[in-house]
Design a protein around this motif. Structure first.
Motif, short mmCIF file in Angstrom:
data_model
loop_
_atom_site.label_atom_id
_atom_site.label_comp_id
_atom_site.label_asym_id
_atom_site.label_seq_id
_atom_site.Cartn_x
_atom_site.Cartn_y
_atom_site.Cartn_z
N SER A 1 0.83 -1.21 0.00
CA SER A 1 0.00 0.00 0.00
C SER A 1 0.86 1.25 0.00
O SER A 1 1.99 1.26 0.51
CB SER A 1 -0.93 0.01 1.21
N PHE A 2 0.30 2.30 -0.59
CA PHE A 2 0.98 3.59 -0.70
C PHE A 2 0.04 4.67 -0.20
O PHE A 2 -1.07 4.82 -0.72
CB PHE A 2 1.39 3.86 -2.14
N GLY B 1 10.45 -6.86 3.30
CA GLY B 1 10.86 -5.48 3.02
C GLY B 1 11.54 -5.37 1.67
O GLY B 1 11.30 -4.43 0.90
N ASP B 2 12.41 -6.35 1.36
CA ASP B 2 13.06 -6.37 0.05
C ASP B 2 12.03 -6.49 -1.06
O ASP B 2 12.10 -5.81 -2.08
CB ASP B 2 14.04 -7.54 -0.04
N PHE B 3 11.07 -7.42 -0.86
CA PHE B 3 10.03 -7.61 -1.88
C PHE B 3 9.26 -6.32 -2.13
O PHE B 3 9.05 -5.91 -3.29
CB PHE B 3 9.05 -8.70 -1.44
N ALA B 4 8.81 -5.68 -1.07
CA ALA B 4 7.98 -4.48 -1.24
C ALA B 4 8.73 -3.37 -1.97
O ALA B 4 8.18 -2.72 -2.87
CB ALA B 4 7.51 -3.99 0.13
N HIS B 5 9.99 -3.16 -1.60
CA HIS B 5 10.76 -2.11 -2.27
C HIS B 5 11.05 -2.47 -3.72
O HIS B 5 10.97 -1.61 -4.61
CB HIS B 5 12.06 -1.85 -1.51
N GLU C 1 0.96 -6.76 5.61
CA GLU C 1 0.75 -5.48 4.93
C GLU C 1 2.05 -4.69 4.95
O GLU C 1 2.68 -4.54 5.99
CB GLU C 1 -0.36 -4.68 5.61
N THR C 2 2.46 -4.21 3.79
CA THR C 2 3.62 -3.32 3.70
C THR C 2 3.10 -1.92 3.39
O THR C 2 2.33 -1.73 2.44
CB THR C 2 4.61 -3.78 2.62
N ARG C 3 3.50 -0.97 4.20
CA ARG C 3 2.95 0.38 4.10
C ARG C 3 4.04 1.38 3.73
O ARG C 3 5.00 1.59 4.48
CB ARG C 3 2.33 0.79 5.43
N PHE C 4 3.89 1.99 2.57
CA PHE C 4 4.76 3.09 2.14
C PHE C 4 4.03 4.40 2.33
O PHE C 4 2.83 4.52 2.03
CB PHE C 4 5.11 2.96 0.66
N TRP C 5 4.77 5.41 2.78
CA TRP C 5 4.28 6.77 2.73
C TRP C 5 5.25 7.55 1.84
O TRP C 5 6.45 7.61 2.11
CB TRP C 5 4.17 7.39 4.13
#
Length: 271
Positions: free
Chosen positions: A33-34, A50-54, A82-86
């Motif tokens: 999510s972004f 974390g590697d996957f999400a980035h 859930e991986t959360r980017f802001w």
């Protein structure tokens, strides 16, 4: 969440049946999510998330560099991760303008996109020069990757992607039940470590399908070395994107397709 777990089964053979315990790879839904909006939910092995999400954010064009990330966190839920980017305001606005949904299984990195244009998106041209990779390095690449696959050794059921540095060997590797997830994990790991993907080759345990070439081009890596075959469309994409593609790399040999000039084959001509 553990990447593998031991579970009981029944082995049936000519002499009858017996109880067995097998170590099996785990897979869980991972939401990316972004700024509070989910862009994708993918089935992944719950390791190196974390590697996957980035990597996913970079290869799918959600971000163009890590500088556009203001914060990041991984949140584990009972039913998944859930991986959360802001993101910075500028990048968040750009992403909202081209937002697409990708809800897919591990076997298809294109499931759920909402237009044919996204499936055949234009790719950046990889203009990296020759890397000094030799015929022997390419021929031995997939065997070298085997030394970086502990989850595969346990389960015999996952793919891997590695980064081959000329004159050094495989220096990074990531594993996942999905071949494109493994590549995203690798690309994310390289970015987070400050490694330049243009200086080496991606080594894959899988076939080379369209999304594998797309992700490689987005990362700027000039060479793919794969244990299996490319699709015809993937080969056309690699040719157009300026990517060298070596396939069937195993047992000390390989087929060399697009842009063979990057590899020192020791021969005057490459047919």
């Amino acid at each position: 969440m553990k990447p593998a777990r031991s579970l009981p089964g029944l082995a049936v053979g000519r002499d009858g049946a017996r109880g067995v315990t097998r170590t099996l790879p785990e897979e869980v839904p991972v939401a990316v999510s972004f700024n509070g909006t989910t862009l994708a939910v993918m089935m992944c092995t719950p390791a190196d998330i974390g590697d996957f999400a980035h990597g996913f954010a970079l290869t799918e064009g959600a971000i163009s560099s890590l500088d556009e990330i203001e914060s990041f966190e991984v949140v584990t839920h009972p039913k998944g991760i859930e991986t959360r980017f802001w993101l910075t305001d500028t990048r968040a606005e750009a992403l909202a303008a081209r937002r697409r949904h990708m809800t897919g299984a591990v076997g298809c990195g294109l499931c759920g996109i909402d237009s044919l244009d996204e499936a055949v998106r234009d790719l950046p041209h990889v203009g990296a020069p020759a890397l000094g990779l030799t015929r022997s390095e390419i021929a031995a690449a997939t065997d070298a990757l085997k030394g970086h696959q502990p989850l595969h050794d346990q389960t015999r059921a996952v793919h891997a992607a590695g980064f081959l540095r000329p004159g050094v060997g495989v220096v990074f590797a990531r594993e996942d039940v999905g071949r494109h997830n493994a590549l995203d994990k690798l690309i994310g790991a390289l970015a987070l470590a400050g490694e330049d993907a243009t200086t080496g080759a991606f080594v894959l345990t899988s076939r080379v399908s369209v999304e594998m070439v797309q992700k490689t081009a987005m990362a700027g890596c000039p060479v793919i070395v794969a244990a299996s075959a490319p699709t015809a469309h993937a080969l056309r994409l690699a040719e157009g994107a300026g990517i060298t593609l070596a396939a069937f790399a195993r047992a000390g040999a390989f087929d060399l397709y697009s842009h063979p000039e990057r590899i020192d084959t020791g021969d005057a001509h490459v047919a």
